[in-house]
Design a protein around this motif. Structure first.
Motif, mmCIF file in Angstrom:
data_model
loop_
_atom_site.group_PDB
_atom_site.id
_atom_site.type_symbol
_atom_site.label_atom_id
_atom_site.label_comp_id
_atom_site.label_asym_id
_atom_site.label_seq_id
_atom_site.Cartn_x
_atom_site.Cartn_y
_atom_site.Cartn_z
ATOM 1 N N SER A 136 0.833 -1.200 0.000
ATOM 2 C CA SER A 136 0.000 0.000 0.000
ATOM 3 C C SER A 136 0.867 1.249 0.000
ATOM 4 O O SER A 136 2.050 1.202 0.297
ATOM 5 C CB SER A 136 -0.924 0.006 1.212
ATOM 6 O OG SER A 136 -0.282 -0.501 2.333
ATOM 7 N N CYS A 138 1.883 4.035 1.821
ATOM 8 C CA CYS A 138 1.827 4.454 3.224
ATOM 9 C C CYS A 138 1.855 5.969 3.384
ATOM 10 O O CYS A 138 1.318 6.514 4.343
ATOM 11 C CB CYS A 138 2.965 3.807 3.999
ATOM 12 S SG CYS A 138 2.801 2.016 4.054
ATOM 13 N N GLU A 141 -1.609 7.021 3.078
ATOM 14 C CA GLU A 141 -2.312 6.744 4.343
ATOM 15 C C GLU A 141 -2.074 7.904 5.323
ATOM 16 O O GLU A 141 -2.999 8.407 5.971
ATOM 17 C CB GLU A 141 -1.803 5.436 4.955
ATOM 18 C CG GLU A 141 -2.136 4.208 4.147
ATOM 19 C CD GLU A 141 -1.363 2.979 4.617
ATOM 20 O OE1 GLU A 141 -0.498 3.101 5.503
ATOM 21 O OE2 GLU A 141 -1.624 1.879 4.077
ATOM 22 N N ARG A 175 4.293 7.367 6.675
ATOM 23 C CA ARG A 175 3.351 7.995 7.600
ATOM 24 C C ARG A 175 4.008 9.190 8.315
ATOM 25 O O ARG A 175 3.381 10.201 8.582
ATOM 26 C CB ARG A 175 2.831 6.947 8.588
ATOM 27 C CG ARG A 175 1.995 5.868 7.867
ATOM 28 C CD ARG A 175 1.773 4.613 8.691
ATOM 29 N NE ARG A 175 1.165 3.562 7.854
ATOM 30 C CZ ARG A 175 1.062 2.289 8.212
ATOM 31 N NH1 ARG A 175 1.528 1.891 9.394
ATOM 32 N NH2 ARG A 175 0.523 1.404 7.400
ATOM 33 N N CYS A 276 -4.953 -0.173 6.492
ATOM 34 C CA CYS A 276 -3.787 -0.678 5.766
ATOM 35 C C CYS A 276 -4.069 -2.162 5.590
ATOM 36 O O CYS A 276 -4.121 -2.904 6.563
ATOM 37 C CB CYS A 276 -2.513 -0.441 6.572
ATOM 38 S SG CYS A 276 -1.082 -1.109 5.753
ATOM 39 N N GLU A 305 -7.525 1.306 -0.012
ATOM 40 C CA GLU A 305 -7.702 1.338 1.447
ATOM 41 C C GLU A 305 -8.668 2.454 1.854
ATOM 42 O O GLU A 305 -8.715 3.493 1.206
ATOM 43 C CB GLU A 305 -6.336 1.517 2.126
ATOM 44 C CG GLU A 305 -5.478 0.286 1.857
ATOM 45 C CD GLU A 305 -4.036 0.441 2.256
ATOM 46 O OE1 GLU A 305 -3.517 1.561 2.292
ATOM 47 O OE2 GLU A 305 -3.405 -0.583 2.545
HETATM 48 ZN ZN ZN Z 1 -0.374 0.101 4.290
#
Ligand code: ZN
Ligand code: GZL
Length: 323
Positions: A136, A138, A141, A175, A276, A305
């Motif tokens: 994914s 990140c 996110e 992140r 996630c 996501e």
């Molecule tokens: Zn992730």
């Protein structure tokens, strides 16, 4: 003479040393997959391992060699070298951190064994060292969490405690990067502390408790930005022990959105859980089947996501959670 020829023919048929190939033993028709997993540090990781083990079974045509590195990169390098010696057909690597992989991936390429990266990424000079990556984004996110904070806090000081994941891992870098951009963009956002929770509940409880013990009396905390669910579980434990009411005095944000986090979200203790997705087994199998068919897989696969807040979460979402 005729009798001799008949005898020889009978011998050939009986011993099967004629032209027909001996039956391929079942074992050799299995695709051998060596998986080097980071560890079992979080609910997410356990679900990720389950996803792999449920796909790569003998009944589905695979022989799975699964190695858990207990969050030590050296153990992963040893596992990959072992897979090379065992001449597996594919190596699946969930790299603990992004650096330090060039030479062992070179060894896998020299042995002609494709490497598929899962979840986290590697930082290598030459991306032909791996066949594909599935995971994914990140950083995206993190952007979802920062955008939620921008909507939630429209003025006045925002006091933030940042709990990072395993240093140098893709989710920590992504992140953290998003939060750092948010801090740079908003001069009313104050970073009170940056702590290393290493994606585990125990480590986070320890570092958060120590931080709260030294917090000046009257100092408020508005947001605790945890880089995964298990850090949030540890942070909430420490905050409540120090008299904070999560969801009222302080907003806890986390990443993964496993079932246990969504339960706390419904209780109001977690304000935002950014998903996630660990269920990457089927995507990895798709890549392997593509390569088995002699085709080249797409290099990068991102998985979709969502996000959940204490205001939008429903019991139905929790009950239908696969992890
Ligand atoms: Zn992730
Ligand atoms: C994310 C994954 C992270 C999870 C943590 O892609 O690498 O590792 O967010 C896990 O729960 O420990």
């Amino acid at each position: 003479m005729k009798r001799l020829i008949c005898l020889i023919l009978a011998l050939i048929l009986m011993t099967g040393c004629g032209k027909q190939e001996p039956e391929q033993p079942e074992e050799e028709t299995l695709i051998v997959v060596g998986i080097s997993q980071v560890g079992a540090e979080s609910d997410w990781r356990v679900a990720n391992s389950e996803s792999m083990k449920s796909v790569f079974t003998e009944s589905r045509g695979y022989r799975l060699l699964f190695e858990d590195a207990r969050q030590i990169q050296e153990n992963q390098i040893i596992a990959v070298r072992r897979f090379i010696q065992q001449r597996v057909d594919y190596i699946v690597l969930m790299p603990l951190s992004e650096t330090g992989w060039d030479s062992v991936l070179q060894e896998a390429r020299d042995a002609g064994i494709p490497v598929i990266l899962v979840d986290r990424m590697v930082d290598v000079e030459d991306d032909s060292l791996y066949a594909a990556h599935v995971g994914s984004d990140c950083y995206a996110e993190g952007r979802k969490a920062v955008t939620w904070m921008e909507r939630c806090y429209r003025g006045g000081p925002v006091n933030i405690v940042h709990i990072q994941g395993t240093p140098g891992s893709t989710p920590q870098l992504g992140r953290t990067g998003a939060l750092e951009e948010g801090l740079a963009a908003h001069d009313n956002w104050n970073l009170l502390a940056r702590l290393d929770g290493d994606f585990t509940q125990a480590k986070t409880y320890e570092v958060m408790s120590r931080f709260l013990d030294e917090l000046p009396p009257g100092q408020g905390i508005d947001v605790v930005y945890c880089e995964n669910d298990n850090e949030a579980f540890g942070a909430i434990e420490a905050l409540e022990k120090h008299g904070f009411r999560c969801g009222r005095d302080v907003n806890v944000i986390c990443f993964d959105a496993t079932r246990n986090a969504l339960k706390l979200c419904k209780e109001g203790k977690i304000a935002l859980a950014v998903e996630c997705n660990p269920l990457l087994g089927p995507l990895v199998e798709e890549i392997i089947q593509t390569m088995e068919a002699g085709q080249i897989p797409q290099k990068q696969h991102y998985i979709e996501e969502k996000q959940f807040t204490s205001k939008t979460i429903t019991q139905q979402m929790i009950d239908s959670r696969e992890y």
